[in-house]
Each structure stands twice: as C-alpha cells, then as structure tokens.
Design an enzyme around this catalytic site. Structure first.
Site, PDB file in Angstrom:
ATOM      1  N   ASP A  16       0.827  -1.207   0.000  1.00 38.59           N
ATOM      2  CA  ASP A  16       0.000   0.000   0.000  1.00 38.59           C
ATOM      3  C   ASP A  16       0.862   1.258   0.000  1.00 38.59           C
ATOM      4  O   ASP A  16       1.987   1.252   0.507  1.00 38.59           O
ATOM      5  CB  ASP A  16      -0.913  -0.025   1.239  1.00 38.59           C
ATOM      6  CG  ASP A  16      -2.076   0.952   1.112  1.00 38.59           C
ATOM      7  OD1 ASP A  16      -2.422   1.346  -0.027  1.00 38.59           O
ATOM      8  OD2 ASP A  16      -2.632   1.324   2.160  1.00 38.59           O
ATOM      9  N   HIS A  33       1.905   3.604  -9.102  1.00 41.04           N
ATOM     10  CA  HIS A  33       1.697   2.167  -9.347  1.00 41.04           C
ATOM     11  C   HIS A  33       2.851   1.593 -10.179  1.00 41.04           C
ATOM     12  O   HIS A  33       3.269   0.450  -9.995  1.00 41.04           O
ATOM     13  CB  HIS A  33       0.360   1.935 -10.054  1.00 41.04           C
ATOM     14  CG  HIS A  33      -0.820   2.320  -9.212  1.00 41.04           C
ATOM     15  ND1 HIS A  33      -0.948   1.911  -7.905  1.00 41.04           N
ATOM     16  CD2 HIS A  33      -1.909   3.093  -9.469  1.00 41.04           C
ATOM     17  CE1 HIS A  33      -2.081   2.406  -7.401  1.00 41.04           C
ATOM     18  NE2 HIS A  33      -2.666   3.138  -8.325  1.00 41.04           N
ATOM     19  N   LEU A 127      11.578 -19.804  -4.810  1.00 37.87           N
ATOM     20  CA  LEU A 127      10.484 -19.128  -4.097  1.00 37.87           C
ATOM     21  C   LEU A 127       9.172 -19.209  -4.891  1.00 37.87           C
ATOM     22  O   LEU A 127       9.172 -19.123  -6.121  1.00 37.87           O
ATOM     23  CB  LEU A 127      10.888 -17.670  -3.875  1.00 37.87           C
ATOM     24  CG  LEU A 127       9.902 -16.761  -3.156  1.00 37.87           C
ATOM     25  CD1 LEU A 127      10.635 -15.853  -2.170  1.00 37.87           C
ATOM     26  CD2 LEU A 127       9.103 -15.909  -4.141  1.00 37.87           C
TER      27      LEU A 127
HETATM   28  C1  IPE Z   1      -5.328  -2.691   0.005  1.00 38.25           C
HETATM   29  O1  IPE Z   1      -5.068  -1.335  -0.170  1.00 38.25           O
HETATM   30  C2  IPE Z   1      -5.292  -3.391  -1.318  1.00 38.25           C
HETATM   31  C3  IPE Z   1      -3.987  -3.496  -1.958  1.00 38.25           C
HETATM   32  C4  IPE Z   1      -2.862  -3.045  -1.494  1.00 38.25           C
HETATM   33  C5  IPE Z   1      -3.990  -4.174  -3.210  1.00 38.25           C
HETATM   34  P1  IPE Z   1      -6.238  -0.263  -0.301  1.00 38.25           P
HETATM   35  O2  IPE Z   1      -5.576   1.042  -0.477  1.00 38.25           O
HETATM   36  O3  IPE Z   1      -7.220  -0.683  -1.326  1.00 38.25           O
HETATM   37  O4  IPE Z   1      -6.940  -0.379   1.134  1.00 38.25           O
HETATM   38  P2  IPE Z   1      -7.834   0.674   1.932  1.00 38.25           P
HETATM   39  O5  IPE Z   1      -8.880   1.174   0.991  1.00 38.25           O
HETATM   40  O6  IPE Z   1      -6.933   1.760   2.392  1.00 38.25           O
HETATM   41  O7  IPE Z   1      -8.392  -0.103   3.080  1.00 38.25           O
HETATM   42  C1  IPE Z   2      -1.735   0.271  -3.317  1.00 38.69           C
HETATM   43  O1  IPE Z   2      -1.527   1.621  -3.379  1.00 38.69           O
HETATM   44  C2  IPE Z   2      -1.995  -0.338  -4.677  1.00 38.69           C
HETATM   45  C3  IPE Z   2      -3.401  -0.722  -4.877  1.00 38.69           C
HETATM   46  C4  IPE Z   2      -4.344  -0.702  -3.971  1.00 38.69           C
HETATM   47  C5  IPE Z   2      -3.756  -1.165  -6.206  1.00 38.69           C
HETATM   48  P1  IPE Z   2      -2.710   2.670  -3.294  1.00 38.69           P
HETATM   49  O2  IPE Z   2      -3.152   3.023  -4.668  1.00 38.69           O
HETATM   50  O3  IPE Z   2      -3.806   2.207  -2.398  1.00 38.69           O
HETATM   51  O4  IPE Z   2      -1.967   3.895  -2.636  1.00 38.69           O
HETATM   52  P2  IPE Z   2      -2.529   4.908  -1.571  1.00 38.69           P
HETATM   53  O5  IPE Z   2      -3.016   4.127  -0.400  1.00 38.69           O
HETATM   54  O6  IPE Z   2      -3.646   5.646  -2.248  1.00 38.69           O
HETATM   55  O7  IPE Z   2      -1.371   5.784  -1.242  1.00 38.69           O
HETATM   56 MG    MG Z   3      -4.168   2.426  -0.412  1.00 37.75          MG
END
Ligand code: IPE
Ligand code: IPE
Ligand code: MG
Length: 232
Positions: A16, A33, A127
């Site tokens: 995240d 991303h 792995l």
């Molecule tokens: C969790 O992150 C999903 C992934 C990292 C793929 P999100 O950014 O979607 O989670 P929330 O919305 O903060 O709970």
């Molecule tokens: C995690 O990064 C990747 C996915 C959930 C696909 P985020 O896109 O949730 O990044 P933040 O949380 O908005 O910084």
């Molecule tokens: Mg996120």
C-alpha cells in the site's frame, strides 16, 4: 533455536501507498503504481536470498474495482505489461508463480497471460510468488462455500482441513508474517482465513520505498516474536 528457525516460511505483503508516493512528488497516481511494480523484483530477490519460501503480494482487491475507471484500467494495463516483461526473468530465477483471486472478471487477454506465466513456471523449485489480484478474503470464503454446496459434500465431513482445500490458497501454507506498508493498520479484506495466527508488521514506509533495510527490520522484529498458537 538456530537463526534459520526464525525465518518465516511465508510472508504476505499488502503493498500500500503507491498513490501517496506519487502525490508527494506531484505525479499522477499511476506513476506510483508503476514505481510500485518496479519494486517487486528487488523485493522478491531479497526475500528469496533470506530463505523465505512463499511470498504473497496483494496487488488488487475485489474493492479496488470501485476506483475511477482510468485508474483501474491503468492498473490492469500495468499488470499485463509486468507479466510480459518479467515472467522470463522470474523463471530464470527459478520462481514459481501463482495467482489467487477471481479469474472471471479479468479480460481474456490478461487472464491468458496469467495462466501462461503460471504454467511456464509450475515446476520451478525456488520461491513461490503468489499474486493476489482481484482477490478478496470474503469472496474467497463465499466461493469455497458455494463449491462445497455444489458438490453436495456430506455435512459431517466438513472440517477445517476440508474447507481449506476449497480456498484459492489451497496449495500454500498460512502466512507466518504479514507486512503492510503505507501506514494503515488494517487487513482490507486480505487473507481473512489464513491470517488467524500470522504475525502482523505495519510500517509507514510507502510501498515504492520499501527495500532491503525495511525487509531486514521486519524479519528482525519477526524473529523476536513469540508465537503461541493458543498454547502457553
Ligand atoms: C489494500 O489497499 C489493497 C492493496 C494493497 C492491493 P487499499 O488502499 O485498497 O486499502 P484501503 O482502501 O486503504 O483499506
Ligand atoms: C496500493 O496503493 C496499490 C493498490 C491498492 C492497487 P494505493 O493506490 O492504495 O496507494 P494509496 O493508499 O492511495 O497511497
Ligand atoms: Mg491504499
């Protein structure tokens, strides 16, 4: 106990913080991303070198479809290109690829790429890299229940080992260590069943910045944890 006893067999990561990483730099979220995707290979290498056998990465949740269409299609596009570019290299590193999550909502093209990558690497003995894409813990449990009902499994034979054989994760052990980057301290529907006794490690470091220093910190913290599994 020797040092190697303290190395987790299975590490699961909620990757995240990509969006915030980009925002901090005045870049569009998709650039975060991309940077996050670039971080996967080096992280896999470090965990493999440290003797970890299974690494599960949460890349797209069943709720992430609720994001703006442009971000969702950007993420799917990145997944396709990432598979094209990196499968061969992962194969050469003896990595075995797996996918957990729904297959029915991916485009035919991406679904096929995922299948081909899994097939190509199926006999590798290094792995195991498990990609959680269109994955949700609740969805996984519901699809297991539906399949069990469909097969008319005798009610009295349903127990925990049987149930686990119907989960997407059936071929991998439960995670020993669950890491979440990006500062949030929640599961966000990741591996609900499998994390019953996992050790949790939360770090504010955003996923594109998560590197070997942070990995060592997480492994070192894990090695100091006492797991009791309900015993004493
Ligand atoms: C969790 O992150 C999903 C992934 C990292 C793929 P999100 O950014 O979607 O989670 P929330 O919305 O903060 O709970
Ligand atoms: C995690 O990064 C990747 C996915 C959930 C696909 P985020 O896109 O949730 O990044 P933040 O949380 O908005 O910084
Ligand atoms: Mg996120």
């Amino acid at each position: 106990m020797t040092e190697s006893n303290h190395i987790p067999v299975h590490v699961a990561i909620i990757m995240d913080g990509n969006g915030r990483w980009a925002q901090e730099r005045g870049l569009p979220r998709i650039a975060g991303h991309k940077a996050g995707g670039n971080n996967i290979r080096p992280v896999v290498r470090v965990f493999a070198d440290r003797g970890v056998r299974y690494l599960t990465l949460y890349a797209f949740s069943t709720e992430n479809w609720n994001r703006p269409v442009a971000e969702v299609s950007g993420l799917l596009g990145l997944l396709g290109r990432r598979i094209d570019r990196e499968t061969q290299a992962l194969h050469e590193d003896d990595v075995r690829l797996l996918h957990i999550g729904r297959e029915d909502r991916l485009s035919k093209k991406i679904g096929q790429k995922v299948k081909d990558a899994v097939e190509l690497t199926r006999s590798n003995t290094g792995l195991t890299l498990c990609l959680a894409f269109d994955y949700g813990g609740r969805d996984e449990i519901v699809q297991a229940v539906r399949q069990i009902a469909k097969e008319g499994v005798a009610v009295d034979s349903i127990d925990e080992p049987l149930f686990e054989r119907y989960l997407y994760s059936r071929v991998i052990p439960d995670p020993d260590l669950l890491i979440r980057t990006g500062g949030e301290t929640r599961l966000s529907n990741f591996l609900l069943w499998q994390t019953a006794y996992s050790e949790f490690y939360f770090t504010p470091v955003l996923w594109p910045d998560f590197g070997s220093k942070e990995i060592e910190a997480a492994l070192s913290e894990y090695s100091r944890r006492q797991r009791r599994f309900g015993g004493i």
